[in-house]
Design a protein around this motif. Structure first.
Motif, mmCIF file in Angstrom:
data_model
loop_
_atom_site.group_PDB
_atom_site.id
_atom_site.type_symbol
_atom_site.label_atom_id
_atom_site.label_comp_id
_atom_site.label_asym_id
_atom_site.label_seq_id
_atom_site.Cartn_x
_atom_site.Cartn_y
_atom_site.Cartn_z
ATOM 1 N N ASP A 36 44.006 26.374 91.541
ATOM 2 C CA ASP A 36 43.321 25.391 92.289
ATOM 3 C C ASP A 36 44.023 23.973 92.326
ATOM 4 O O ASP A 36 43.582 23.251 93.288
ATOM 5 C CB ASP A 36 42.157 25.142 91.164
ATOM 6 C CG ASP A 36 42.669 24.709 89.908
ATOM 7 O OD1 ASP A 36 43.642 25.257 89.419
ATOM 8 O OD2 ASP A 36 42.270 23.618 89.338
ATOM 9 N N ARG A 37 45.186 24.009 91.752
ATOM 10 C CA ARG A 37 45.849 22.642 91.955
ATOM 11 C C ARG A 37 47.204 22.812 92.549
ATOM 12 O O ARG A 37 47.887 21.798 93.213
ATOM 13 C CB ARG A 37 45.988 22.128 90.659
ATOM 14 C CG ARG A 37 46.420 20.894 90.832
ATOM 15 C CD ARG A 37 46.430 20.241 89.132
ATOM 16 N NE ARG A 37 46.881 19.063 89.268
ATOM 17 C CZ ARG A 37 46.560 17.947 88.698
ATOM 18 N NH1 ARG A 37 45.264 18.155 87.976
ATOM 19 N NH2 ARG A 37 47.153 16.789 88.385
ATOM 20 N N TYR A 38 48.003 23.832 92.260
ATOM 21 C CA TYR A 38 49.516 23.927 92.769
ATOM 22 C C TYR A 38 49.821 25.100 93.615
ATOM 23 O O TYR A 38 48.912 26.183 93.572
ATOM 24 C CB TYR A 38 50.306 24.141 91.723
ATOM 25 C CG TYR A 38 50.292 22.851 90.659
ATOM 26 C CD1 TYR A 38 50.548 21.703 91.102
ATOM 27 C CD2 TYR A 38 49.622 23.140 89.363
ATOM 28 C CE1 TYR A 38 50.396 20.662 89.972
ATOM 29 C CE2 TYR A 38 49.443 21.961 88.208
ATOM 30 C CZ TYR A 38 49.933 20.895 88.764
ATOM 31 O OH TYR A 38 49.951 19.808 87.862
ATOM 32 N N PHE A 39 50.691 25.079 94.767
ATOM 33 C CA PHE A 39 51.078 25.897 95.497
ATOM 34 C C PHE A 39 51.688 27.409 94.536
ATOM 35 O O PHE A 39 52.486 26.736 93.631
ATOM 36 C CB PHE A 39 52.031 25.769 96.350
ATOM 37 C CG PHE A 39 51.658 24.706 97.489
ATOM 38 C CD1 PHE A 39 50.678 25.215 98.370
ATOM 39 C CD2 PHE A 39 51.869 23.160 97.656
ATOM 40 C CE1 PHE A 39 50.302 24.507 99.528
ATOM 41 C CE2 PHE A 39 51.403 22.491 98.398
ATOM 42 C CZ PHE A 39 50.618 23.062 99.352
ATOM 43 N N PRO A 40 51.479 28.620 95.032
ATOM 44 C CA PRO A 40 52.268 29.479 94.270
ATOM 45 C C PRO A 40 53.758 29.430 94.306
ATOM 46 O O PRO A 40 54.098 29.207 95.616
ATOM 47 C CB PRO A 40 51.687 30.946 94.810
ATOM 48 C CG PRO A 40 50.629 30.299 95.261
ATOM 49 C CD PRO A 40 50.629 28.991 95.694
ATOM 50 N N ARG A 41 54.621 29.689 93.493
ATOM 51 C CA ARG A 41 56.219 29.586 93.528
ATOM 52 C C ARG A 41 56.421 30.583 94.152
ATOM 53 O O ARG A 41 56.114 31.724 93.764
ATOM 54 C CB ARG A 41 56.852 29.398 92.078
ATOM 55 C CG ARG A 41 56.078 28.157 91.425
ATOM 56 C CD ARG A 41 55.981 26.891 91.736
ATOM 57 N NE ARG A 41 55.626 25.836 91.054
ATOM 58 C CZ ARG A 41 54.630 25.463 90.956
ATOM 59 N NH1 ARG A 41 53.506 25.662 91.486
ATOM 60 N NH2 ARG A 41 54.475 24.179 90.311
ATOM 61 N N ALA A 42 57.445 30.813 95.161
ATOM 62 C CA ALA A 42 57.851 31.806 96.041
ATOM 63 C C ALA A 42 59.474 31.880 95.979
ATOM 64 O O ALA A 42 60.134 32.205 96.833
ATOM 65 C CB ALA A 42 57.292 31.912 97.475
ATOM 66 N N TYR A 43 60.029 31.213 95.103
ATOM 67 C CA TYR A 43 61.410 31.049 94.899
ATOM 68 C C TYR A 43 61.925 30.905 93.562
ATOM 69 O O TYR A 43 61.204 30.591 92.741
ATOM 70 C CB TYR A 43 61.904 29.948 95.852
ATOM 71 C CG TYR A 43 61.539 28.492 95.112
ATOM 72 C CD1 TYR A 43 62.358 27.876 94.056
ATOM 73 C CD2 TYR A 43 60.280 27.983 95.384
ATOM 74 C CE1 TYR A 43 62.070 26.740 93.458
ATOM 75 C CE2 TYR A 43 59.980 26.703 94.776
ATOM 76 C CZ TYR A 43 60.575 26.178 94.025
ATOM 77 O OH TYR A 43 60.293 24.698 93.240
#
Length: 145
Positions: A36-43
C-alpha cells in the motif's frame, strides 16, 4: 545495512566503489511488506570492494546485471541466486587461474559458477544439508576433463 556495510569494509582497509552492482531480478518474484505504500523490490545489490590494485577482467561493462532468478519450482532454498549471475560476476572480476572464495556457500551457485568457468574455488558452509546440495550442484557444473 548498506551504509554500515560500506563503512565496515572501509574500516577493514578496503576501497569501496560508491556505485553498487545491481542484479535486476524483475523477471521473478518481487517483494514488499507494505504494498500500500512501497514499490516491490525487483533488485539485489552487491558492494564492489577492493584491496591493492586489482584490474577488472572485463572493462566497459555497466553495473546492472540482468539474469532471470531461479524459478520457484527449481529452488532448493528460499533465497537461491542463479549460477548464471555468479558466472557473470566472475567473468567480469577474475582472470583464468584465479581462485574464487565463498564464505557463505548456501546453495552452491557461486562455486558452481567458478567451476563452470574453470576457476579455482573454495567455500564454507556450516549446514550439512546445504553443503551436500552445494556439492551436487558444483559437480553438475564442473566440465568433464
Amino acid at each position: 545495512w548498506y551504509e554500515e556495510a560500506k563503512q565496515a569494509f572501509r574500516s577493514a582497509g578496503f576501497t569501496v566503489d560508491e556505485i553498487p552492482i545491481i542484479w535486476d531480478r524483475s523477471d521473478g518474484r518481487t517483494f514488499t511488506t507494505r504494498p500500500d505504500r512501497y514499490f516491490p523490490r525487483a533488485y539485489d545489490i552487491a558492494l564492489h570492494c577492493l584491496k591493492g590494485e586489482p584490474q577488472l577482467a572485463q572493462r566497459g561493462q555497466h553495473n546492472i546485471i540482468r539474469v532471470p532468478p531461479v524459478g520457484q519450482g527449481e529452488r532448493e532454498l528460499t533465497v537461491e541466486r542463479p549460477v548464471e549471475l555468479y558466472a557473470e560476476l566472475i567473468r567480469r572480476l577474475t582472470y583464468a587461474g584465479e581462485v574464487v572464495a565463498d564464505f557463505f556457500v548456501g546453495s552452491g551457485s557461486c562455486p558452481a559458477a567458478a567451476a563452470s568457468l574453470g576457476r579455482g574455488y573454495f567455500g564454507v558452509e556450516m549446514d550439512a544439508g546445504r553443503r551436500a546440495h552445494a556439492i551436487k550442484k558444483i559437480h553438475a557444473h564442473t566440465p568433464d576433463e
